[in-house]
Design a protein around this motif. Sequence first.
Motif, PDB file in Angstrom:
ATOM      1  N   GLY A  18       0.810  -1.210   0.000  1.00 48.78           N
ATOM      2  CA  GLY A  18       0.000   0.000   0.000  1.00 48.78           C
ATOM      3  C   GLY A  18       0.843   1.259   0.000  1.00 48.78           C
ATOM      4  O   GLY A  18       0.330   2.364  -0.113  1.00 48.78           O
ATOM      5  N   SER A  19       2.177   1.101   0.121  1.00 51.26           N
ATOM      6  CA  SER A  19       3.036   2.272   0.255  1.00 51.26           C
ATOM      7  C   SER A  19       3.579   2.797  -1.073  1.00 51.26           C
ATOM      8  O   SER A  19       4.041   3.922  -1.132  1.00 51.26           O
ATOM      9  N   ILE A  20       3.565   1.986  -2.128  1.00 50.93           N
ATOM     10  CA  ILE A  20       4.061   2.449  -3.425  1.00 50.93           C
ATOM     11  C   ILE A  20       3.013   2.197  -4.499  1.00 50.93           C
ATOM     12  O   ILE A  20       2.126   1.365  -4.337  1.00 50.93           O
ATOM     13  N   ALA A  21       3.124   2.938  -5.575  1.00 53.04           N
ATOM     14  CA  ALA A  21       2.212   2.734  -6.699  1.00 53.04           C
ATOM     15  C   ALA A  21       2.538   1.414  -7.379  1.00 53.04           C
ATOM     16  O   ALA A  21       3.706   1.001  -7.416  1.00 53.04           O
ATOM     17  N   PRO A  22       1.540   0.733  -7.915  1.00 56.92           N
ATOM     18  CA  PRO A  22       1.803  -0.528  -8.626  1.00 56.92           C
ATOM     19  C   PRO A  22       2.763  -0.314  -9.796  1.00 56.92           C
ATOM     20  O   PRO A  22       2.773   0.747 -10.414  1.00 56.92           O
ATOM     21  N   LEU A  23       3.572  -1.300 -10.082  1.00 59.80           N
ATOM     22  CA  LEU A  23       4.499  -1.244 -11.198  1.00 59.80           C
ATOM     23  C   LEU A  23       3.880  -1.908 -12.415  1.00 59.80           C
ATOM     24  O   LEU A  23       3.162  -2.890 -12.298  1.00 59.80           O
ATOM     25  N   VAL A  24       4.193  -1.379 -13.577  1.00 59.27           N
ATOM     26  CA  VAL A  24       3.684  -1.932 -14.830  1.00 59.27           C
ATOM     27  C   VAL A  24       4.757  -2.812 -15.436  1.00 59.27           C
ATOM     28  O   VAL A  24       5.904  -2.401 -15.591  1.00 59.27           O
ATOM     29  N   GLU A  25       4.392  -4.043 -15.760  1.00 57.47           N
ATOM     30  CA  GLU A  25       5.299  -4.964 -16.435  1.00 57.47           C
ATOM     31  C   GLU A  25       5.163  -4.722 -17.934  1.00 57.47           C
ATOM     32  O   GLU A  25       4.063  -4.842 -18.494  1.00 57.47           O
ATOM     33  N   LEU A  26       6.261  -4.357 -18.585  1.00 54.18           N
ATOM     34  CA  LEU A  26       6.221  -4.074 -20.014  1.00 54.18           C
ATOM     35  C   LEU A  26       6.366  -5.321 -20.861  1.00 54.18           C
ATOM     36  O   LEU A  26       6.112  -5.297 -22.050  1.00 54.18           O
ATOM     37  N   GLY A  27       6.783  -6.412 -20.277  1.00 48.08           N
ATOM     38  CA  GLY A  27       6.902  -7.662 -21.020  1.00 48.08           C
ATOM     39  C   GLY A  27       8.183  -7.739 -21.816  1.00 48.08           C
ATOM     40  O   GLY A  27       8.997  -6.825 -21.834  1.00 48.08           O
ATOM     41  N   ARG A  28       8.342  -8.857 -22.474  1.00 43.75           N
ATOM     42  CA  ARG A  28       9.523  -9.083 -23.295  1.00 43.75           C
ATOM     43  C   ARG A  28       9.247  -8.601 -24.703  1.00 43.75           C
ATOM     44  O   ARG A  28       8.120  -8.641 -25.179  1.00 43.75           O
ATOM     45  N   CYS A  29      10.299  -8.146 -25.382  1.00 42.33           N
ATOM     46  CA  CYS A  29      10.132  -7.720 -26.772  1.00 42.33           C
ATOM     47  C   CYS A  29      11.434  -7.978 -27.515  1.00 42.33           C
ATOM     48  O   CYS A  29      12.488  -8.158 -26.913  1.00 42.33           O
ATOM     49  N   ASN A  30      11.349  -7.967 -28.830  1.00 39.90           N
ATOM     50  CA  ASN A  30      12.537  -8.193 -29.637  1.00 39.90           C
ATOM     51  C   ASN A  30      13.371  -6.912 -29.717  1.00 39.90           C
ATOM     52  O   ASN A  30      12.906  -5.834 -29.341  1.00 39.90           O
ATOM     53  N   PRO A  31      14.621  -7.005 -30.166  1.00 44.13           N
ATOM     54  CA  PRO A  31      15.493  -5.826 -30.206  1.00 44.13           C
ATOM     55  C   PRO A  31      14.940  -4.676 -31.047  1.00 44.13           C
ATOM     56  O   PRO A  31      15.121  -3.517 -30.699  1.00 44.13           O
TER      57      PRO A  31
END
Length: 59
Positions: A18-31
Amino acid sequence: MRITLPQLGVGPVSCASGSIAPLVELGRCNPDTAQRLANVLADFAKAAVPGHSPEGQRP
């Protein structure tokens, strides 16, 4: 420009605190996608932040 990131979602562990904002997972991507994303972010920074371009870098 549109960039699609696979696996975009909210990190479930970060939602447990409850102390920090949720983090967004950007996922894996190609180069190629990673480079395109970096270019978009760099272009935005140049336009949005004065002095944030190679020509006008702050000391």
